[in-house]
Design an enzyme around this catalytic site. Structure first.
Site, PDB file in Angstrom:
ATOM      1  N   LYS A  47       0.832  -1.199   0.000  1.00  9.29           N
ATOM      2  CA  LYS A  47       0.000   0.000   0.000  1.00  9.29           C
ATOM      3  C   LYS A  47       0.872   1.256   0.000  1.00  9.29           C
ATOM      4  O   LYS A  47       2.081   1.192   0.231  1.00  9.29           O
ATOM      5  CB  LYS A  47      -0.929  -0.010   1.209  1.00  9.29           C
ATOM      6  CG  LYS A  47      -0.202  -0.035   2.549  1.00  9.29           C
ATOM      7  CD  LYS A  47      -1.168  -0.211   3.715  1.00  9.29           C
ATOM      8  CE  LYS A  47      -0.401  -0.266   5.029  1.00  9.29           C
ATOM      9  NZ  LYS A  47      -1.291  -0.425   6.190  1.00  9.29           N
TER      10      LYS A  47
ATOM     11  N   TYR B  96      16.806  29.535   9.916  1.00  9.32           N
ATOM     12  CA  TYR B  96      15.624  30.282  10.334  1.00  9.32           C
ATOM     13  C   TYR B  96      15.577  30.432  11.850  1.00  9.32           C
ATOM     14  O   TYR B  96      15.841  29.494  12.596  1.00  9.32           O
ATOM     15  CB  TYR B  96      14.347  29.575   9.862  1.00  9.32           C
ATOM     16  CG  TYR B  96      14.037  29.780   8.402  1.00  9.32           C
ATOM     17  CD1 TYR B  96      13.799  31.056   7.890  1.00  9.32           C
ATOM     18  CD2 TYR B  96      13.974  28.701   7.537  1.00  9.32           C
ATOM     19  CE1 TYR B  96      13.499  31.244   6.555  1.00  9.32           C
ATOM     20  CE2 TYR B  96      13.677  28.871   6.198  1.00  9.32           C
ATOM     21  CZ  TYR B  96      13.438  30.151   5.711  1.00  9.32           C
ATOM     22  OH  TYR B  96      13.148  30.328   4.380  1.00  9.32           O
TER      23      TYR B  96
END
Length: 381
Positions: free
Chosen positions: A42, A262
């Site tokens: 899957k 950041y």
């Protein structure tokens, strides 16, 4: 093995060892024998590429596959051929009955409403349709409660409309062999299976394969174990399937007091040699590893400093000698020095999540029998 030249268009590469995948399948199949062994592929084979993964497993002898949604069956059917059976674990969405029958897929029916709609479609077509039933043995996620399953078993019309290929349930704690819940679920499942004596039974997921033989049933359905992830403390012998490397974009030395990334979360306490790497959260690398995760090069760990950005992160290369790393070189994020389990532990999650989140920008390099096939971003893996 060095990839072909056109893989150089990508700043990161994900090596997928199909020989290791096939070896893992063989080991799992031998462990559950005489039960049969299927494969759960899957989510695009856990993010690695269902076309190549499915075809490799088929070459190894796998003939039973499981996906989660009907939309996943088509790409898989195109590579495994008509001699394979594809089960749809989530069953049938309302209105998908005709598409499922046309695809030749086998829905795992999880509720009386799904059963009723599939039976109605069988009557409309005037023929028996294949199906699996999932029963809830204690996980409280998907599956028929015991009373509904028993009522279905007593319905004489059921066999005229549905050809039951499998009766299954799912273990909630298979990765914890000592949990009493495993034995409780096995007992509950066996009690329900007694009402379907001619239907093959399936209970073992990846972790269940490594539980005692009582859990193997008639068909095991490993998933993440195929890709080299140990599904529990007693799992041994699986081979790693994936390796992830990313390029150095830039190398610099920053002065004491310089902020990095950041928010300037990291501040150099002394002059510090840094490398900016072309890997970020858009590529599936967890943002939470900023300031705590790391990469590897020539046996040395390179700690991540500052935040993980969308397209890049920064590592401290002070452990390397001058000249050991240059712009354009690759450093390891998954491989011999750092496993999926290692990364998951550092990120506070599980290996499944790390594996399935690996992004679409990596060049995927499928290695099998000494050959390498490169699939670039935008191509169908």
């Amino acid at each position: 093995m060095e990839p072909p030249l056109h893989a150089e268009a990508c700043s990161s590469r994900l090596d997928i060892d199909l020989d290791a995948l096939r070896a893992n399948y063989r080991m799992l199949a031998e462990r559950v024998a005489p039960a049969r062994c299927g494969a759960v592929v899957k989510a695009n084979a856990y993010g690695l590429g269902v076309a190549r993964v499915g075809a490799a497993l088929h070459r190894e002898g796998c003939r039973t596959f499981f996906v989660a949604q009907l939309c996943e069956a088509g790409p898989l059917a195109g590579v495994v051929g008509p001699d394979a059976t594809i089960f749809i674990l989530n069953g049938l969405d309302p209105g998908s009955e005709a598409a499922c029958a046309a695809a030749g897929a086998v829905p795992v029916l999880n509720s009386l409403s799904q059963v009723a709609r599939w039976r109605a479609h069988a009557r409309a077509l005037g023929r028996t349709l294949p199906a699996a039933l999932q029963v809830d043995s204690g996980m409280s996620r998907l599956g028929l409660p015991a009373e509904d399953a028993i009522a279905l078993a007593a319905d004489p019309a059921l066999a005229r409309e549905l050809d039951l290929r499998l009766l299954m349930t799912h273990l909630a704690c298979a990765d914890e062999p000592g949990r009493a819940a495993n034995a409780n679920q096995l007992a509950a499942f066996r009690a329900l299976a007694a009402h379907f004596p001619t239907v093959p039974a399936s209970i073992a997921n990846s972790g269940g394969v490594f539980l005692p033989a009582d859990f193997h049933g008639d068909l095991a359905r490993p998933g993440v174990a195929l890709f080299g992830v140990d599904p529990g403390p007693d799992a041994r012998g699986l081979r790693p399937v994936v390796r992830l490397d990313a390029r150095v974009l830039q190398i610099r030395t920053v002065a004491a007091g310089a902020g990095v990334g950041y928010g300037l979360d990291h501040v150099a306490s002394a002059p510090q040699r840094l490398a900016t790497i072309a890997l970020g959260y858009a590529d599936g690398w967890p943002r939470c590893l900023g300031g705590m995760g790391g990469a590897w090069h020539r046996g040395a760990r390179l700690p991540i400093v500052g935040r993980v950005s969308m397209d890049s992160l920064t590592v401290d290369i002070g452990a390397l000698a001058e000249g050991d790393l240059a712009e354009g070189d690759f450093v390891e994020f998954l491989g011999p020095s750092q496993s999926l389990a290692d990364v998951a532990r550092n990120a506070g999650t599980i290996a499944y999540e790390i594996l399935t989140r690996l992004g679409a920008r990596h060049a995927r390099i499928f290695v099998e029998d000494g050959n390498a096939e490169v699939v670039l971003p935008g191509e169908n893996p």
